[in-house]
Design an enzyme around this catalytic site. Structure first.
Site, PDB file in Angstrom:
ATOM      1  NE  ARG A 209      -2.699  -1.785   3.394  1.00 12.16           N
ATOM      2  CZ  ARG A 209      -2.372  -1.439   4.524  1.00 12.16           C
ATOM      3  NH1 ARG A 209      -2.241  -0.251   4.726  1.00 12.16           N
ATOM      4  NH2 ARG A 209      -1.963  -2.214   5.229  1.00 12.16           N
TER       5      ARG A 209
ATOM      6  CB  CYS B 185      -0.152  -8.921  15.296  1.00 19.67           C
ATOM      7  SG  CYS B 185       1.195  -7.613  15.358  1.00 19.67           S
TER       8      CYS B 185
ATOM      9  CE  LYS C 159      -7.302  -3.339   4.644  1.00 18.99           C
ATOM     10  NZ  LYS C 159      -6.762  -4.457   4.359  1.00 18.99           N
TER      11      LYS C 159
ATOM     12  CE1 TYR D   3      -0.140  -5.941  -2.528  1.00 24.13           C
ATOM     13  CE2 TYR D   3      -1.093  -3.961  -1.410  1.00 24.13           C
ATOM     14  CZ  TYR D   3      -0.981  -5.187  -1.396  1.00 24.13           C
ATOM     15  OH  TYR D   3      -1.110  -5.629  -0.191  1.00 24.13           O
TER      16      TYR D   3
ATOM     17  CB  THR E 154      -4.237 -14.743   8.171  1.00 25.18           C
ATOM     18  OG1 THR E 154      -4.692 -13.466   7.648  1.00 25.18           O
ATOM     19  CG2 THR E 154      -4.802 -15.526   7.306  1.00 25.18           C
TER      20      THR E 154
ATOM     21  CG  ASP F 150      -8.367  -7.484   5.681  1.00 23.29           C
ATOM     22  OD1 ASP F 150      -7.642  -7.204   6.632  1.00 23.29           O
ATOM     23  OD2 ASP F 150      -8.386  -6.717   4.627  1.00 23.29           O
TER      24      ASP F 150
HETATM   25  C1  SPV Z   1      -3.399  -5.346   5.026  1.00 29.15           C
HETATM   26  O1  SPV Z   1      -2.363  -4.961   4.938  1.00 29.15           O
HETATM   27  O2  SPV Z   1      -4.321  -4.909   5.991  1.00 29.15           O
HETATM   28  C2  SPV Z   1      -3.943  -6.136   4.216  1.00 29.15           C
HETATM   29  C3  SPV Z   1      -3.643  -6.464   2.790  1.00 29.15           C
HETATM   30  O3  SPV Z   1      -5.130  -6.785   4.636  1.00 29.15           O
HETATM   31  S1  SPV Z   1      -3.992  -4.854   1.931  1.00 29.15           S
HETATM   32  O4  SPV Z   1      -5.083  -5.192   0.937  1.00 29.15           O
HETATM   33  O5  SPV Z   1      -2.857  -4.301   1.069  1.00 29.15           O
HETATM   34  O6  SPV Z   1      -4.374  -3.756   2.725  1.00 29.15           O
HETATM   35 MN    MN Z   2      -5.962  -5.661   6.234  1.00 32.09          MN
END
Ligand code: SPV
Ligand code: MN
Length: 630
Positions: free
Chosen positions: A88, A275, A232, A223, A278, A292
């Site tokens: 990200r 942490c 997100k 990405y 998952t 998530d």
């Molecule tokens: C995270 O980094 O918290 C994820 C992957 O779940 S992302 O889709 O990159 O946010």
């Molecule tokens: Mn996440």
């Protein structure tokens, strides 16, 4: 529909695609699509409905265009992102704000007028010569009060394909909701591509979140965390909308913990990355709803949650057949669609990643190009086979441990929140808060995670990440905390709140917990939620009694749990807990001027309890030294 808009869309979409779109009657949707066809100027438009035929069109296109490559196993593909586009982009993700609108120092913002002008320029004609894909999804179960319809425009079949795997279909829902649909809008273009079909102009990467128009723009990136609007990006829109409507969008897993006599007790849990989020959601013997993002609402005074997603974009590093049998099986089931990203494609069309329990291939291709086991970087260090953030994308329906309530339109009643960090020396492995406000503040708003060798920079640096949601906030941090505290108002029953730490070390630096011990902590929390066990009241919360843990260790993981282990894990380290309070208060003071008073009152009360205990019981207090058991 406005006649001019209809005429324009008919012309640009052509008969077949227009027919699909026109089954939805929503003028705002037409205006949105027309506006961005004008700006982005695609050569053609494909409207993707909920059929398997349209899913095949998208997944075949991803291969045809070279954004995904077919692997030997039927249904499997691999996608690579640019080496500069592996995570990200926090710096270039901005919330658009009006003059005078304050979000505080943790949230990157940009002036709305400037941002819209900038994205207008960056995206002007960006889809020329390409096809725009229109994808519909529903965030949350279809037909539920939680559900939010969403539409994505993208020129990346990889993005569209990922969303088709990760989200619930939304085309029929848009038809059902018609003019009523209060939908989220996402506009994405990967921009010009290199020969290897990755974004070329990373320097023009932009992500703008326009809360006023429920729209997110993403350009010059592939990405998934930057591009999949439903993931997100939608989270920012949902946090904002929820804060106005009295519900929450949290960076939380949702799962069922299975207690005695077939009882299932539902938990949500927030953990920063690395942490154990998952691995918790996938605990063997329990059932998963999501790993998530959760939406939480009070319905008839009861806190209920859904997973707004329906798939997993999981980290693949370290996944192996022994520790992760369910994911392993899903990743090896022919005939189901799985997209691997930034792992290693082997010469026989297989896939390999670091930590996979399989023979290391002699050669393959990854996001950096050709790879061999002896490849060294410019500092002479071995080049990993896969990126630390390499991932797999699959539908939750592939998982054997899927909970039966995953699509329940009413969600599940939440009996517990779990907040987890990573600290080597402070929190005990599991404890229950004293009450709601204490749990939100002393656990949620105090989460810290120590950086690991897997992240960039120095290992062992503590990062404060309230509710593990810091990266996704779209309202000021102080307000966000207040909204979480206030969520208790009007509730008939509240979830218990627990703090966990899977990473506590002995004074000489050895992990005190085994990898599987968390199974026991969840069974204990489940019993506690149902009033089946008592606990010991300490200065920071309620901890388990040895007599309850020992049989759980025996039953659940078949090992003897000694009293020495228990004492080492559950003795309260007073100085460390006091230092943590100092750090957390300093961090809140640094971050924001609008910290709600409750943060200080809860942490100061905890400090007073810790100081009192230190005076009367010493600097490290054994479980047996506390006097209240209830
Ligand atoms: C995270 O980094 O918290 C994820 C992957 O779940 S992302 O889709 O990159 O946010
Ligand atoms: Mn996440």
């Amino acid at each position: 529909m406005d006649d001019n808009v209809a005429k324009f869309l008919k012309e640009r979409l052509g008969g077949e695609q227009y027919a699909k779109l026109s089954r939805i009657s929503n003028g705002k949707l037409y205006d949105f699509i027309a506006l961005f066809i004008k700006l982005l100027d695609p050569a053609s438009v494909f409207v993707c409905d909920d059929s398997t035929q349209d899913l095949s069109y998208i997944s075949e296109k991803a291969i045809h265009d070279g954004e995904e490559q077919r692997l030997a196993m039927n249904g499997h593909t691999i996608h690579f992102d640019s080496p500069l586009d592996q995570g990200r982009d926090k710096e270039h993700t901005n919330i658009l704000v009006d003059p005078g609108e304050e979000m505080g120092p943790d949230i990157s913002t940009r002036d709305r007028t400037e941002g819209l002008k900038d994205i207008g320029e960056v995206m002007d004609g960006i889809m020329r010569g390409r096809q725009m894909l229109v994808v519909f999804a529903t965030l949350g179960p279809n037909g539920s009060t939680f559900a939010i319809p969403a539409v994505q425009l993208t020129d990346s079949p990889y993005v569209a394909h990922s969303e088709k795997l990760l989200y619930r279909p939304g085309y029929e829902e848009f038809i059902r909701q018609g003019q009523q649909a209060h939908f989220f809008k996402f506009v994405h273009s990967e921009g010009e591509l290199t020969e290897s079909k990755t974004t070329k102009n990373i320097d023009k990467r932009r992500i703008y979140i326009d809360l006023k128009d429920d729209t997110v723009y993403s350009a010059n990136t592939q990405y998934a965390g930057n591009t999949l609007g439903m993931k997100k990006m939608a989270m920012r829109l949902a946090i904002h909308r929820g804060s106005q409507e009295g519900w929450l969008c949290e960076h939380m897993l949702v799962m069922g913990i299975h207690g005695p006599h077939d009882r299932v007790t539902y938990f949500t849990g927030a953990f920063p990355s690395m942490c154990g989020k998952t691995s918790t959601a996938m605990l063997d013997g329990e059932s998963i709803i999501g790993d998530d993002i959760a939406y939480l609402r009070k319905i008839d005074g009861v806190v209920r949650a859904v997973n707004c997603e329906h798939g997993m974009f999981g980290i693949i590093l370290g996944i192996n057949s022994k520790d992760d049998p369910i994911q392993w099986k899903a990743l090896h089931a022919p005939g189901h669609q799985v997209i691997f990203s930034n792992a290693l494609k082997t010469d026989d069309g297989g896939v390999y990643w670091d930590g996979k329990n399989a023979a290391v291939p002699d050669h393959g291709v990854n996001f950096k190009g050709e790879w061999t086991p002896d490849k060294l970087d410019k500092d002479g260090k071995p080049v990993p086979a896969s990126h630390a953030n390499a991932r797999f994308t699959l539908s939750l329906s592939m998982l054997e441990n899927l909970d039966k309530n995953v699509d329940n339109p009413d969600g599940v009643e939440v009996s517990a929140y779990v907040y987890g960090g990573r600290d080597s020396d402070t929190w005990v492995p599991v404890q229950e808060s004293i009450d709601w406000a204490h749990g939100i503040v002393a656990f949620g708003a105090s989460i810290e995670s120590e950086t690991t060798a897997a992240t960039i920079g120095k290992a062992g640096v503590r990062q404060h990440n309230p509710m593990s949601n810091l990266d996704f906030l779209s309202i000021p941090l102080g307000k966000y905390l207040q909204v979480n505290v206030d969520f208790a108002k009007g509730a008939k029953r509240l979830p218990k709140i627990f703090g966990v730490n899977y990473f506590l070390e002995s004074r000489d630096g050895k992990f005190l917990n085994g990898k599987n011990d968390k199974k026991v902590w969840y069974k204990w929390m489940e019993l506690r939620c149902n009033g089946d066990v008592k606990a010991i009241k300490t200065a920071t919360g309620w901890i388990p009694e040895y007599k309850d843990l020992a049989p759980l260790f025996k039953d659940i993981i078949g090992r003897e749990y000694t009293h020495e282990e228990y004492e080492a894990e559950f003795s309260l380290r007073i100085s460390e807990n006091l230092s943590k309070i100092d750090r957390v208060i300093a961090s809140w003071k640094n971050s924001t001027h609008d910290t709600p008073e409750v943060l200080f009152t809860e942490l100061e009360a905890q400090r007073a309890r810790l100081l009192e205990a230190q005076k009367t019981l010493g600097d490290e207090v054994k479980p047996s030294q506390w006097s209240v058991i209830a």
